[in-house]
Design a protein around this motif. Structure first.
Motif, mmCIF file in Angstrom:
data_model
loop_
_atom_site.group_PDB
_atom_site.id
_atom_site.type_symbol
_atom_site.label_atom_id
_atom_site.label_comp_id
_atom_site.label_asym_id
_atom_site.label_seq_id
_atom_site.Cartn_x
_atom_site.Cartn_y
_atom_site.Cartn_z
ATOM 1 N N THR A 177 0.804 -1.225 0.265
ATOM 2 C CA THR A 177 0.123 -0.152 -0.165
ATOM 3 C C THR A 177 0.735 1.629 0.140
ATOM 4 O O THR A 177 0.440 2.722 -0.872
ATOM 5 C CB THR A 177 -0.839 -0.795 1.315
ATOM 6 N N ILE A 178 2.033 1.486 0.525
ATOM 7 C CA ILE A 178 2.532 2.674 0.673
ATOM 8 C C ILE A 178 3.303 2.865 -0.907
ATOM 9 O O ILE A 178 3.898 3.685 -0.918
ATOM 10 C CB ILE A 178 3.839 1.969 2.137
ATOM 11 N N GLU A 179 3.576 1.218 -1.379
ATOM 12 C CA GLU A 179 4.407 1.655 -2.805
ATOM 13 C C GLU A 179 2.913 2.561 -3.563
ATOM 14 O O GLU A 179 3.499 3.138 -4.473
ATOM 15 C CB GLU A 179 4.869 0.360 -2.751
ATOM 16 N N GLU A 180 2.127 1.524 -3.615
ATOM 17 C CA GLU A 180 1.004 2.049 -4.617
ATOM 18 C C GLU A 180 0.424 3.538 -3.964
ATOM 19 O O GLU A 180 0.055 4.020 -5.390
ATOM 20 C CB GLU A 180 -0.012 0.834 -4.470
ATOM 21 N N ARG A 181 0.244 3.526 -3.313
ATOM 22 C CA ARG A 181 -0.784 4.838 -2.223
ATOM 23 C C ARG A 181 0.687 6.136 -1.692
ATOM 24 O O ARG A 181 -0.212 7.708 -2.035
ATOM 25 C CB ARG A 181 -1.604 4.741 -1.376
ATOM 26 N N ILE A 182 1.503 5.560 -1.699
ATOM 27 C CA ILE A 182 2.222 7.309 -1.284
ATOM 28 C C ILE A 182 3.902 6.846 -2.691
ATOM 29 O O ILE A 182 3.807 8.151 -2.654
ATOM 30 C CB ILE A 182 3.336 6.612 0.108
ATOM 31 N N LEU A 183 4.624 6.007 -2.834
ATOM 32 C CA LEU A 183 5.760 6.103 -3.436
ATOM 33 C C LEU A 183 5.303 6.950 -4.915
ATOM 34 O O LEU A 183 5.825 7.276 -5.596
ATOM 35 C CB LEU A 183 6.660 4.797 -3.747
ATOM 36 N N LEU A 184 3.978 5.855 -5.607
ATOM 37 C CA LEU A 184 3.494 5.833 -7.256
ATOM 38 C C LEU A 184 2.387 7.241 -7.584
ATOM 39 O O LEU A 184 3.217 7.899 -8.430
ATOM 40 C CB LEU A 184 3.773 4.103 -7.573
ATOM 41 N N ARG A 185 2.246 8.120 -6.224
ATOM 42 C CA ARG A 185 1.231 8.915 -6.297
ATOM 43 C C ARG A 185 1.297 10.176 -6.785
ATOM 44 O O ARG A 185 2.632 10.346 -5.990
ATOM 45 C CB ARG A 185 0.455 8.440 -5.573
ATOM 46 N N ASP A 234 15.151 -1.901 -3.724
ATOM 47 C CA ASP A 234 16.088 -1.190 -5.121
ATOM 48 C C ASP A 234 14.992 -0.292 -5.292
ATOM 49 O O ASP A 234 15.558 0.664 -5.943
ATOM 50 C CB ASP A 234 16.871 -2.387 -5.426
ATOM 51 N N ARG A 235 13.562 -1.635 -5.575
ATOM 52 C CA ARG A 235 12.677 -0.352 -5.854
ATOM 53 C C ARG A 235 12.318 0.677 -5.419
ATOM 54 O O ARG A 235 11.691 1.883 -6.278
ATOM 55 C CB ARG A 235 12.233 -1.968 -5.967
ATOM 56 N N TRP A 236 12.082 0.837 -3.997
ATOM 57 C CA TRP A 236 11.773 1.654 -3.941
ATOM 58 C C TRP A 236 12.590 3.283 -3.881
ATOM 59 O O TRP A 236 12.166 3.951 -3.561
ATOM 60 C CB TRP A 236 10.924 1.403 -1.989
ATOM 61 N N ARG A 237 14.147 2.349 -3.529
ATOM 62 C CA ARG A 237 14.685 3.601 -4.208
ATOM 63 C C ARG A 237 14.394 4.624 -4.993
ATOM 64 O O ARG A 237 14.982 5.378 -5.712
ATOM 65 C CB ARG A 237 16.376 3.465 -3.572
ATOM 66 N N ASN A 238 14.797 4.010 -6.175
ATOM 67 C CA ASN A 238 14.461 3.919 -7.544
ATOM 68 C C ASN A 238 13.400 4.834 -7.628
ATOM 69 O O ASN A 238 13.364 5.853 -8.324
ATOM 70 C CB ASN A 238 14.094 3.052 -8.389
ATOM 71 N N ALA A 282 11.804 6.591 -5.385
ATOM 72 C CA ALA A 282 11.640 8.129 -4.650
ATOM 73 C C ALA A 282 12.589 8.596 -5.277
ATOM 74 O O ALA A 282 12.443 10.611 -5.421
ATOM 75 C CB ALA A 282 12.148 7.572 -3.303
ATOM 76 N N ALA A 283 13.848 8.447 -6.149
ATOM 77 C CA ALA A 283 14.443 9.357 -6.571
ATOM 78 C C ALA A 283 13.763 9.978 -7.698
ATOM 79 O O ALA A 283 13.790 11.109 -8.733
ATOM 80 C CB ALA A 283 15.804 8.007 -7.656
ATOM 81 N N ALA A 284 12.908 9.186 -8.491
ATOM 82 C CA ALA A 284 12.439 9.376 -9.945
ATOM 83 C C ALA A 284 11.312 10.354 -9.625
ATOM 84 O O ALA A 284 11.211 11.283 -9.744
ATOM 85 C CB ALA A 284 11.046 8.429 -10.705
ATOM 86 N N GLN A 285 10.199 10.309 -8.240
ATOM 87 C CA GLN A 285 9.527 11.472 -7.392
ATOM 88 C C GLN A 285 10.108 12.146 -6.246
ATOM 89 O O GLN A 285 9.333 13.225 -6.572
ATOM 90 C CB GLN A 285 8.742 10.084 -6.926
ATOM 91 N N HIS A 286 11.506 12.157 -6.703
ATOM 92 C CA HIS A 286 12.718 13.169 -6.508
ATOM 93 C C HIS A 286 11.799 13.104 -4.244
ATOM 94 O O HIS A 286 10.797 14.471 -3.503
ATOM 95 C CB HIS A 286 11.787 15.237 -6.353
ATOM 96 N N ILE A 287 11.642 11.800 -4.073
ATOM 97 C CA ILE A 287 11.098 11.986 -1.957
ATOM 98 C C ILE A 287 12.348 11.871 -1.881
ATOM 99 O O ILE A 287 13.448 10.736 -1.989
ATOM 100 C CB ILE A 287 9.704 10.993 -2.045
ATOM 101 N N SER A 288 11.904 12.228 -0.352
ATOM 102 C CA SER A 288 13.476 11.614 1.146
ATOM 103 C C SER A 288 13.541 10.336 1.355
ATOM 104 O O SER A 288 12.432 10.826 2.516
ATOM 105 C CB SER A 288 14.147 13.004 1.794
ATOM 106 N N LEU A 289 13.485 9.739 0.438
ATOM 107 C CA LEU A 289 13.186 8.437 1.470
ATOM 108 C C LEU A 289 15.048 7.641 2.348
ATOM 109 O O LEU A 289 15.827 7.339 1.726
ATOM 110 C CB LEU A 289 12.955 7.343 0.148
ATOM 111 N N LYS A 290 14.113 7.577 3.472
ATOM 112 C CA LYS A 290 15.334 6.628 4.230
ATOM 113 C C LYS A 290 14.842 5.286 4.873
ATOM 114 O O LYS A 290 13.058 5.400 4.790
ATOM 115 C CB LYS A 290 15.377 7.244 5.545
ATOM 116 N N ILE A 291 15.492 4.420 4.446
ATOM 117 C CA ILE A 291 15.164 3.077 5.205
ATOM 118 C C ILE A 291 16.493 2.400 5.951
ATOM 119 O O ILE A 291 16.960 1.981 5.964
ATOM 120 C CB ILE A 291 15.222 1.830 4.043
#
Length: 389
Positions: free
Chosen positions: A334-342, A365-369, A371-380
């Protein structure tokens, strides 16, 4: 071409001003209830230009960590009486001792109250424990001491009381503090409570920011925020306790929260969290460190509103419980679909799940990619210790 390095004096004044403020802000950070020092003043000794430019910024803050600091600062104020009205922010160490003589006279054991009385423009005070210093002793025959936490700083009968806007307690678990006995609450906008804090129903008409962390008394075990904090509207609420009645917060002062931080939550059900988030359409900042025991049935990520800009989520399981991999996997998807990709205003996403979930199907790795494309500051990874409380 000259190889001479850039000096701070070569920067525009507005930039230098921001640097001075950043130095002070970094110095003021509190780690594990340890009180900052006055070492920020050393920057003023760099050169004459920095002294005259930064002194107004640096002198608005003072830290008094023991009676030795208090006595020396009183001597300083005798020679520089104009320094006291400049102070807006004070960090003080308070042991809460009030002396009683055989004739019934009482007064603070420390001279800290004399310094605080001179801070006529004081807006914020943070109170810490006294550490590694022998306290001042009263030179009276057979003095007796009792504890009066606020009376040691602001005796009720010794001058006007401060109109504080921020009041923070950074106390050890065993330190008792009876709050708002002599400090007025009418102008408090930011309040932080900790230690063995005793609290009674008090009006807070101006309160906007409330932090409860490490309170060891039972004052907050069954507190109802709608009755204990009447007539206030919170913008932010930070809570780091196990026991918590979340529903009463939303029914009262927290109905329009923009920032909600819940750390170490082990007694909140997923249904309660989801219900809370549905009732906060204006929420912009949500941080949750959840310790699961036997349920994670409801996907509370679906309850987050479109105004959210910062999401921090950490899910672990209690040492005596089994990890809920299936439920966590649903939340990850849900985080990937509703938060990262939107294409929503999310700017910061910090997540910490079991490593097994992050490595499966290349999720990390997918989430990092993404986040970089969506200009999101991501920390795992774990983030709770870095959260400012």
């Amino acid at each position: 071409m000259s190889t001479k390095g850039l000096s701070i004096r070569d920067l525009p004044y507005d930039v230098r001003f921001l640097i001075y403020e950043a130095i002070l802000a970094n110095h003021l950070c509190v780690n594990q209830n340890r009180q900052p020092s006055n070492n920020h003043i050393r920057v003023l000794h760099t050169c004459r230009q920095i002294f005259y430019e930064a002194r107004a910024i640096f002198h608005k803050y003072v830290s008094l960590r023991n009676d030795w600091d208090v006595d020396h600062y009183l001597a300083y104020l005798d020679s520089e009486p104009k320094a006291a009205p400049i102070v807006r922010w004070a960090d003080v160490a308070n042991d809460g001792r009030v002396s009683e003589s055989t004739h019934g006279q009482t007064g603070p054991a420390s001279r800290l109250y004399l310094v605080l009385a001179k801070f006529v423009s004081l807006e914020k005070i943070r109170v810490f424990n006294v550490r590694h210093y022998h306290p001042h002793m009263i030179s009276l025959p057979y003095p007796r001491y009792r504890l009066n936490f606020e009376g040691a700083m602001f005796p009720a009968a010794k001058g006007p009381q401060p109109l504080l806007q921020a009041y923070e307690l950074h106390l050890d678990p065993s330190t008792r503090a009876n709050t708002f006995q002599t400090i007025p609450s009418n102008h408090i906008r930011s309040l932080r409570l900790s230690g063995d804090c005793r609290f009674e129903k008090t009006p807070f008409p101006a309160l906007r920011h409330l932090t409860i962390r490490g309170v060891t008394s039972n004052a907050f075990d069954q507190i109802r925020f709608d009755t204990s904090f009447p007539n206030c509207q919170l913008d932010s609420f930070i809570h780091a306790q196990e026991t918590f009645i979340l529903e009463s917060l939303l029914a009262g002062p927290g109905s329009c929260l923009r920032k909600l931080v819940l750390l170490g939550s082990s007694r909140l059900s997923s249904a309660t969290i989801a219900s809370c988030l549905r009732g906060l359409p204006t929420l912009e900042y949500f941080a949750l460190s959840l310790v699961t025991v036997n349920e994670l049935r409801e996907n509370f990520i679906l309850a987050l509103g479109p105004s959210l800009q910062v999401l921090k989520l950490q899910i672990t399981h209690a040492w005596y419980a089994l990890p809920l991999f299936e439920e966590e996997r649903v939340i990850c998807d849900t985080i990937e679909e509703r938060i990262l990709l939107r294409h929503l205003p999310h700017k910061v996403v910090h997540v910490s799940f079991h490593s097994q979930l992050m490595t499966e199907h290349g999720r990390q790795d997918r989430w990092r990619n993404i986040a970089a494309a969506q200009h999101i500051s991501l920390k795992i990874g774990p983030w709770e210790d870095e959260e400012e409380t």
